[in-house]
Write a protein that holds these residues in place. Structure first.
Motif, PDB file in Angstrom:
ATOM      1  N   THR A 177      40.610  25.222  53.330  1.00  0.00           N
ATOM      2  CA  THR A 177      41.208  24.757  52.083  1.00  0.00           C
ATOM      3  C   THR A 177      40.510  25.434  50.909  1.00  0.00           C
ATOM      4  OG1 THR A 177      41.715  22.636  53.092  1.00  0.00           O
ATOM      5  CG2 THR A 177      41.733  22.726  50.693  1.00  0.00           C
ATOM      6  N   ALA A 178      41.294  26.043  50.034  1.00  0.00           N
ATOM      7  CA  ALA A 178      40.734  26.739  48.871  1.00  0.00           C
ATOM      8  C   ALA A 178      41.689  26.580  47.701  1.00  0.00           C
ATOM      9  CB  ALA A 178      40.525  28.217  49.189  1.00  0.00           C
ATOM     10  N   ARG A 179      41.187  26.769  46.498  1.00  0.00           N
ATOM     11  CA  ARG A 179      41.994  26.675  45.288  1.00  0.00           C
ATOM     12  C   ARG A 179      41.433  27.646  44.261  1.00  0.00           C
ATOM     13  NH1 ARG A 179      38.634  23.863  41.979  1.00  0.00           N
ATOM     14  NH2 ARG A 179      37.272  22.364  42.947  1.00  0.00           N
ATOM     15  N   THR A 180      42.217  27.904  43.224  1.00  0.00           N
ATOM     16  CA  THR A 180      41.747  28.747  42.128  1.00  0.00           C
ATOM     17  C   THR A 180      41.605  27.904  40.877  1.00  0.00           C
ATOM     18  OG1 THR A 180      43.982  29.359  41.472  1.00  0.00           O
ATOM     19  CG2 THR A 180      42.875  30.816  43.025  1.00  0.00           C
ATOM     20  N   GLU A 181      40.814  28.373  39.960  1.00  0.00           N
ATOM     21  CA  GLU A 181      40.640  27.765  38.644  1.00  0.00           C
ATOM     22  C   GLU A 181      40.787  28.865  37.607  1.00  0.00           C
ATOM     23  OE1 GLU A 181      36.911  25.759  38.400  1.00  0.00           O
ATOM     24  OE2 GLU A 181      37.403  24.391  40.020  1.00  0.00           O
ATOM     25  N   THR A 182      41.119  28.465  36.409  1.00  0.00           N
ATOM     26  CA  THR A 182      41.258  29.434  35.330  1.00  0.00           C
ATOM     27  C   THR A 182      40.176  29.173  34.293  1.00  0.00           C
ATOM     28  OG1 THR A 182      43.630  29.476  35.685  1.00  0.00           O
ATOM     29  CG2 THR A 182      42.841  30.328  33.587  1.00  0.00           C
ATOM     30  N   ARG A 183      39.527  30.248  33.852  1.00  0.00           N
ATOM     31  CA  ARG A 183      38.482  30.136  32.841  1.00  0.00           C
ATOM     32  C   ARG A 183      38.787  31.086  31.695  1.00  0.00           C
ATOM     33  NH1 ARG A 183      32.789  31.004  35.529  1.00  0.00           N
ATOM     34  NH2 ARG A 183      33.837  32.763  36.443  1.00  0.00           N
ATOM     35  N   VAL A 184      38.347  30.700  30.532  1.00  0.00           N
ATOM     36  CA  VAL A 184      38.423  31.572  29.360  1.00  0.00           C
ATOM     37  C   VAL A 184      36.983  31.842  28.944  1.00  0.00           C
ATOM     38  CG1 VAL A 184      39.178  31.798  26.968  1.00  0.00           C
ATOM     39  CG2 VAL A 184      40.650  30.623  28.640  1.00  0.00           C
ATOM     40  N   GLN A 185      36.612  33.108  28.921  1.00  0.00           N
ATOM     41  CA  GLN A 185      35.240  33.480  28.593  1.00  0.00           C
ATOM     42  C   GLN A 185      35.193  34.363  27.361  1.00  0.00           C
ATOM     43  OE1 GLN A 185      34.572  34.710  32.945  1.00  0.00           O
ATOM     44  NE2 GLN A 185      32.540  34.177  32.169  1.00  0.00           N
ATOM     45  N   LEU A 186      34.115  34.258  26.614  1.00  0.00           N
ATOM     46  CA  LEU A 186      33.845  35.119  25.473  1.00  0.00           C
ATOM     47  C   LEU A 186      32.592  35.916  25.786  1.00  0.00           C
ATOM     48  CD1 LEU A 186      35.527  32.715  24.304  1.00  0.00           C
ATOM     49  CD2 LEU A 186      34.400  33.164  22.164  1.00  0.00           C
ATOM     50  N   GLY A 187      32.465  37.065  25.171  1.00  0.00           N
ATOM     51  CA  GLY A 187      31.275  37.867  25.378  1.00  0.00           C
ATOM     52  C   GLY A 187      31.631  39.130  26.138  1.00  0.00           C
ATOM     53  N   PRO A 188      30.654  39.889  26.510  1.00  0.00           N
ATOM     54  CA  PRO A 188      29.240  39.553  26.504  1.00  0.00           C
ATOM     55  C   PRO A 188      28.620  39.624  25.111  1.00  0.00           C
ATOM     56  CG  PRO A 188      29.520  41.794  27.280  1.00  0.00           C
ATOM     57  CD  PRO A 188      30.902  41.225  27.044  1.00  0.00           C
ATOM     58  N   PHE A 189      27.534  38.934  24.952  1.00  0.00           N
ATOM     59  CA  PHE A 189      26.785  38.937  23.704  1.00  0.00           C
ATOM     60  C   PHE A 189      25.495  39.715  23.919  1.00  0.00           C
ATOM     61  CE2 PHE A 189      29.381  35.111  23.713  1.00  0.00           C
ATOM     62  CZ  PHE A 189      30.043  35.250  22.508  1.00  0.00           C
ATOM     63  N   LEU A 244      33.621  31.454  45.951  1.00  0.00           N
ATOM     64  CA  LEU A 244      33.637  32.540  46.923  1.00  0.00           C
ATOM     65  C   LEU A 244      33.903  33.888  46.275  1.00  0.00           C
ATOM     66  CD1 LEU A 244      33.352  33.196  49.906  1.00  0.00           C
ATOM     67  CD2 LEU A 244      35.780  32.729  50.174  1.00  0.00           C
ATOM     68  N   GLY A 245      34.532  33.889  45.111  1.00  0.00           N
ATOM     69  CA  GLY A 245      34.819  35.148  44.439  1.00  0.00           C
ATOM     70  C   GLY A 245      35.111  34.919  42.975  1.00  0.00           C
ATOM     71  N   LEU A 246      34.961  35.963  42.197  1.00  0.00           N
ATOM     72  CA  LEU A 246      35.287  35.937  40.772  1.00  0.00           C
ATOM     73  C   LEU A 246      36.117  37.185  40.506  1.00  0.00           C
ATOM     74  CD1 LEU A 246      34.929  34.684  37.968  1.00  0.00           C
ATOM     75  CD2 LEU A 246      32.844  36.024  37.740  1.00  0.00           C
ATOM     76  N   PHE A 247      37.358  36.986  40.043  1.00  0.00           N
ATOM     77  CA  PHE A 247      38.298  38.085  39.905  1.00  0.00           C
ATOM     78  C   PHE A 247      38.839  38.158  38.481  1.00  0.00           C
ATOM     79  CE2 PHE A 247      38.461  36.338  44.156  1.00  0.00           C
ATOM     80  CZ  PHE A 247      38.320  37.456  44.959  1.00  0.00           C
ATOM     81  N   SER A 248      39.020  39.346  37.983  1.00  0.00           N
ATOM     82  CA  SER A 248      39.679  39.501  36.681  1.00  0.00           C
ATOM     83  C   SER A 248      41.191  39.478  36.858  1.00  0.00           C
ATOM     84  CB  SER A 248      39.238  40.800  36.007  1.00  0.00           C
ATOM     85  OG  SER A 248      39.557  41.908  36.815  1.00  0.00           O
ATOM     86  N   SER A 249      41.652  39.670  38.080  1.00  0.00           N
ATOM     87  CA  SER A 249      43.084  39.660  38.387  1.00  0.00           C
ATOM     88  C   SER A 249      43.450  38.369  39.130  1.00  0.00           C
ATOM     89  CB  SER A 249      43.445  40.857  39.261  1.00  0.00           C
ATOM     90  OG  SER A 249      44.737  40.686  39.818  1.00  0.00           O
ATOM     91  N   PRO A 250      44.312  37.535  38.549  1.00  0.00           N
ATOM     92  CA  PRO A 250      44.746  36.313  39.245  1.00  0.00           C
ATOM     93  C   PRO A 250      45.400  36.619  40.593  1.00  0.00           C
ATOM     94  CG  PRO A 250      45.416  36.243  36.947  1.00  0.00           C
ATOM     95  CD  PRO A 250      44.885  37.623  37.211  1.00  0.00           C
TER      96      PRO A 250
END
Length: 65
Positions: free
Chosen positions: A25-37, A3-9
């Motif tokens: 019912t909703a939850r968050t996940e944590t991702r580690v990204q590299l880039g942009p390339f 539903l959304g992508l945030f740089s701020s938790p």
């Protein structure tokens, strides 16, 4: 479903809290990204370096998060 992508938790948690108040019912996940390339070749080179370090990177083209 994403539903959304945030740089701020904090912003992500606010959305989850709002959805829960509405009975969704909703939850968050944590991702580690590299880039942009700049190029795909540059991204693939970075992936090779990461694999050599024992990581298992996944290349996701822009716009398909």
């Amino acid at each position: 479903m994403q539903l959304g992508l945030f740089s701020s938790p904090d912003n992500a948690e606010k959305l989850v809290a709002d959805l829960k108040k509405r009975g969704i019912t909703a939850r968050t996940e944590t991702r580690v990204q590299l880039g942009p390339f700049r190029t795909r070749a540059e991204a693939e080179e970075a992936m090779q370096r990461l694999r050599a370090l024992g990581y298992q990177p996944l290349l996701i083209p822009a716009g398909q998060r």
